[in-house]
Write an enzyme that holds these catalytic residues in place. Structure first.
Site, PDB file in Angstrom:
ATOM      1  N   CYS A  58      25.409  48.315  59.606  1.00 39.12           N
ATOM      2  CA  CYS A  58      26.396  49.052  58.796  1.00 39.12           C
ATOM      3  C   CYS A  58      25.789  49.347  57.420  1.00 39.12           C
ATOM      4  O   CYS A  58      24.850  48.684  56.995  1.00 39.12           O
ATOM      5  CB  CYS A  58      27.691  48.260  58.673  1.00 39.12           C
ATOM      6  SG  CYS A  58      27.503  46.686  57.848  1.00 39.12           S
ATOM      7  N   PRO A  59      26.311  50.344  56.722  1.00 37.21           N
ATOM      8  CA  PRO A  59      25.740  50.696  55.410  1.00 37.21           C
ATOM      9  C   PRO A  59      26.106  49.666  54.348  1.00 37.21           C
ATOM     10  O   PRO A  59      27.034  48.869  54.536  1.00 37.21           O
ATOM     11  CB  PRO A  59      26.401  52.046  55.076  1.00 37.21           C
ATOM     12  CG  PRO A  59      27.164  52.452  56.282  1.00 37.21           C
ATOM     13  CD  PRO A  59      27.408  51.240  57.104  1.00 37.21           C
TER      14      PRO A  59
ATOM     15  N   ASP B 187      33.124  47.197  63.898  1.00 34.72           N
ATOM     16  CA  ASP B 187      32.923  48.375  63.053  1.00 34.72           C
ATOM     17  C   ASP B 187      34.238  48.643  62.337  1.00 34.72           C
ATOM     18  O   ASP B 187      35.314  48.528  62.940  1.00 34.72           O
ATOM     19  CB  ASP B 187      32.510  49.592  63.910  1.00 34.72           C
ATOM     20  CG  ASP B 187      31.951  50.739  63.063  1.00 34.72           C
ATOM     21  OD1 ASP B 187      32.691  51.254  62.185  1.00 34.72           O
ATOM     22  OD2 ASP B 187      30.788  51.104  63.261  1.00 34.72           O
TER      23      ASP B 187
ATOM     24  N   LYS C   8      24.919  55.659  64.449  1.00 33.17           N
ATOM     25  CA  LYS C   8      23.794  56.194  65.234  1.00 33.17           C
ATOM     26  C   LYS C   8      22.824  55.084  65.648  1.00 33.17           C
ATOM     27  O   LYS C   8      22.428  54.990  66.802  1.00 33.17           O
ATOM     28  CB  LYS C   8      23.071  57.269  64.407  1.00 33.17           C
ATOM     29  CG  LYS C   8      23.922  58.507  64.144  1.00 33.17           C
ATOM     30  CD  LYS C   8      23.204  59.532  63.311  1.00 33.17           C
ATOM     31  CE  LYS C   8      23.101  59.204  61.849  1.00 33.17           C
ATOM     32  NZ  LYS C   8      24.360  59.095  61.100  1.00 33.17           N
ATOM     33  N   ILE C   9      22.450  54.233  64.686  1.00 34.34           N
ATOM     34  CA  ILE C   9      21.462  53.188  64.986  1.00 34.34           C
ATOM     35  C   ILE C   9      22.106  52.051  65.776  1.00 34.34           C
ATOM     36  O   ILE C   9      21.531  51.551  66.752  1.00 34.34           O
ATOM     37  CB  ILE C   9      20.822  52.670  63.669  1.00 34.34           C
ATOM     38  CG1 ILE C   9      20.070  53.808  62.978  1.00 34.34           C
ATOM     39  CG2 ILE C   9      19.891  51.494  63.942  1.00 34.34           C
ATOM     40  CD1 ILE C   9      19.641  53.511  61.544  1.00 34.34           C
TER      41      ILE C   9
ATOM     42  N   SER D 199      19.174  46.982  58.106  1.00 36.04           N
ATOM     43  CA  SER D 199      20.031  47.981  57.469  1.00 36.04           C
ATOM     44  C   SER D 199      19.783  48.050  55.957  1.00 36.04           C
ATOM     45  O   SER D 199      19.045  48.924  55.494  1.00 36.04           O
ATOM     46  CB  SER D 199      21.495  47.681  57.776  1.00 36.04           C
ATOM     47  OG  SER D 199      22.284  48.751  57.332  1.00 36.04           O
ATOM     48  N   ARG D 200      20.383  47.167  55.207  1.00 33.10           N
ATOM     49  CA  ARG D 200      20.151  47.113  53.766  1.00 33.10           C
ATOM     50  C   ARG D 200      20.186  45.645  53.327  1.00 33.10           C
ATOM     51  O   ARG D 200      21.039  44.874  53.777  1.00 33.10           O
ATOM     52  CB  ARG D 200      21.233  47.893  53.000  1.00 33.10           C
ATOM     53  CG  ARG D 200      21.059  49.399  53.034  1.00 33.10           C
ATOM     54  CD  ARG D 200      19.824  49.874  52.233  1.00 33.10           C
ATOM     55  NE  ARG D 200      19.634  51.316  52.276  1.00 33.10           N
ATOM     56  CZ  ARG D 200      18.875  51.970  53.160  1.00 33.10           C
ATOM     57  NH1 ARG D 200      18.217  51.303  54.093  1.00 33.10           N
ATOM     58  NH2 ARG D 200      18.756  53.276  53.103  1.00 33.10           N
TER      59      ARG D 200
ATOM     60  N   GLU E  51      14.185  44.466  47.276  1.00 30.64           N
ATOM     61  CA  GLU E  51      13.075  45.291  47.744  1.00 30.64           C
ATOM     62  C   GLU E  51      12.666  46.371  46.748  1.00 30.64           C
ATOM     63  O   GLU E  51      11.507  46.784  46.736  1.00 30.64           O
ATOM     64  CB  GLU E  51      13.362  45.880  49.126  1.00 30.64           C
ATOM     65  CG  GLU E  51      14.440  46.931  49.201  1.00 30.64           C
ATOM     66  CD  GLU E  51      14.523  47.521  50.621  1.00 30.64           C
ATOM     67  OE1 GLU E  51      14.938  46.805  51.529  1.00 30.64           O
ATOM     68  OE2 GLU E  51      14.159  48.697  50.776  1.00 30.64           O
TER      69      GLU E  51
ATOM     70  N   HIS F 113      10.508  47.246  55.104  1.00 33.28           N
ATOM     71  CA  HIS F 113      11.263  48.490  55.283  1.00 33.28           C
ATOM     72  C   HIS F 113      10.433  49.499  56.074  1.00 33.28           C
ATOM     73  O   HIS F 113      10.175  50.628  55.615  1.00 33.28           O
ATOM     74  CB  HIS F 113      11.691  49.072  53.928  1.00 33.28           C
ATOM     75  CG  HIS F 113      12.929  49.919  54.025  1.00 33.28           C
ATOM     76  ND1 HIS F 113      13.935  49.868  53.097  1.00 33.28           N
ATOM     77  CD2 HIS F 113      13.326  50.831  54.943  1.00 33.28           C
ATOM     78  CE1 HIS F 113      14.890  50.723  53.425  1.00 33.28           C
ATOM     79  NE2 HIS F 113      14.539  51.317  54.564  1.00 33.28           N
TER      80      HIS F 113
ATOM     81  N   ASP G 169      14.044  43.471  57.892  1.00 34.49           N
ATOM     82  CA  ASP G 169      13.204  44.610  57.502  1.00 34.49           C
ATOM     83  C   ASP G 169      13.544  45.067  56.087  1.00 34.49           C
ATOM     84  O   ASP G 169      12.914  45.978  55.563  1.00 34.49           O
ATOM     85  CB  ASP G 169      13.410  45.774  58.483  1.00 34.49           C
ATOM     86  CG  ASP G 169      12.460  46.934  58.197  1.00 34.49           C
ATOM     87  OD1 ASP G 169      11.241  46.669  58.082  1.00 34.49           O
ATOM     88  OD2 ASP G 169      12.915  48.088  58.067  1.00 34.49           O
TER      89      ASP G 169
END
Ligand code: NAD
Length: 326
Positions: free
Chosen positions: A202-203, A174, A154-155, A230-231, A260, A292, A255
């Site tokens: 991606c996650p 992907d 989605k993002i 993302s992460r 974190e 974040h 971000d």
């Protein structure tokens, strides 16, 4: 229905309180995170509402059950903070917000991109001191350059469209390419070697942890711009710092960061034991980090509140729980 909100900040109250009133729900906002130690605060409540850093461990969930909690609401997409085996055993459904304004996150990634590229953070610091010298602030035009998007969900798809808006050629990697889209998919190595800008969407999974490390950084072009909204765990922070110090990047916009959970969402400016790697990274002018906040828009917060409270409404009315974490 009575809801106990955990880990609440002033902006949670602003968004949720008026809407909860419309739904006819009674809400209490606790600043504490949900932990085994704080779970008993939910005594007498029908529902809890928690966020990304709450700790709904087996012990906490058992306490919630003993306190009479019937449903757990997550005001976020991720559910890694909840012991789902325990909630299942206790018969407590967990309802989340699977999607909220993916454009908001992609727009923030673009904001970071253009900050580190055009050095607006440095320009801002200079002009507010009445220093109008632009020496050292030269950027690059994005038009005609290649952007590599890793993760086109989605993002990532929003980011593809925005990067195309700059006149960039966009390539993507992907693990599960969307063959129905017009995105040009290439291998991960091609994204790494061909891109002038790389943005991660991606996650974080065991297989994506530290996908950006000294080896993958070595494959990137010199002067590449790297963005991660993302992460934090996608990037090996020590390898990133070494490459930043070696002058590999035109800019790095983050971000999220690996540590974190220890620092984010609070003012930690007075602590004396700052993580040395993170601290050194943050002192480099080519690196810009936000805490974040990519999701943090009026639209996203409104969507989160509406979906969260509609999840509770569905539970209360015995309707289908479309956002239940199975
Ligand atoms: P999504 O599930 O819609 O998309 C994820 C994409 O990653 C999918 O297309 C999937 O196929 C792809 N993918 C899965 N495994 C992969 C792999 N090994 N290599 C490459 N691609 C892989 O998720 P989304 O809503 O687009 O969110 C993306 C990420 O953004 C989330 O996982 C979350 O970590 C992060 N996020 C950050 C914020 C923020 O405020 N910074 C807010 C929301 C989400």
């Amino acid at each position: 229905m009575k809801i106990a909100f955990f880990d609440t900040k002033p902006y949670d109250k602003v968004t949720f309180a008026p809407l909860a009133e419309k739904f006819g729900y009674e809400v209490t906002f606790f600043p504490e995170r949900l932990t085994p130690q704080t779970a008993s605060k939910a005594k007498g409540f029908d529902a809890t509402c928690s966020f990304v850093n709450d700790e709904a461990t087996a012990e906490a969930v058992q306490t919630l059950k003993d306190c009479g909690v019937k449903v757990m609401l997550l005001r976020c997409a991720g559910f890694d903070s909840v012991d789902l085996n325990k909630t299942k055993e206790c018969g407590i459904p967990v309802l989340r917000v699977p999607s909220y304004s993916p454009d908001s996150v992609a727009e923030h990634a673009i904001a970071l991109l253009q900050t580190v590229n055009r050095k607006t953070h440095l320009g801002f610091n200079r002009t507010r001191q009445f220093n109008f010298n632009i020496d050292g602030l030269m950027g690059v035009a994005l038009v005609g350059k290649t952007a590599g998007v890793i993760g086109t969900g989605k993002i990532g798809k929003c980011a593809v469209n925005m990067l195309r808006g700059f006149g960039m050629k966009v390539i993507a990697y992907d693990a599960f390419p969307d063959k129905s889209s017009d995105i040009e998919y290439v291998t991960l190595d091609e994204v790494l070697t061909k891109s002038d800008v790389i943005t991660l969407h991606c996650p974080l999974f065991p297989e994506t942890k530290h996908m950006i490390n000294k080896d993958s950084i070595a494959k990137m072009k010199d002067g590449v711009i790297l963005i991660n909204s993302s992460r934090g765990g996608l990037i090996n922070t020590e390898d990133l710092l070494a490459a930043v110090k070696a002058g590999k990047f035109r800019g790095v916009g983050l971000d999220v960061c690996e540590k974190e959970h220890e620092y984010f969402f609070e003012d930690r400016s007075s602590i004396t034991d700052k993580d040395p790697v993170l601290n050194e990274l943050l002192q480099d002018d080519r690196v810009v980090m936000t805490g974040h906040q990519a999701f943090f828009t009026i639209e996203a917060m409104t969507a989160i509140a509406e979906v969260t409270l509609n999840n509770l409404k569905a539970f209360a009315e015995g309707a289908e729980l479309v956002n239940e974490v199975k």
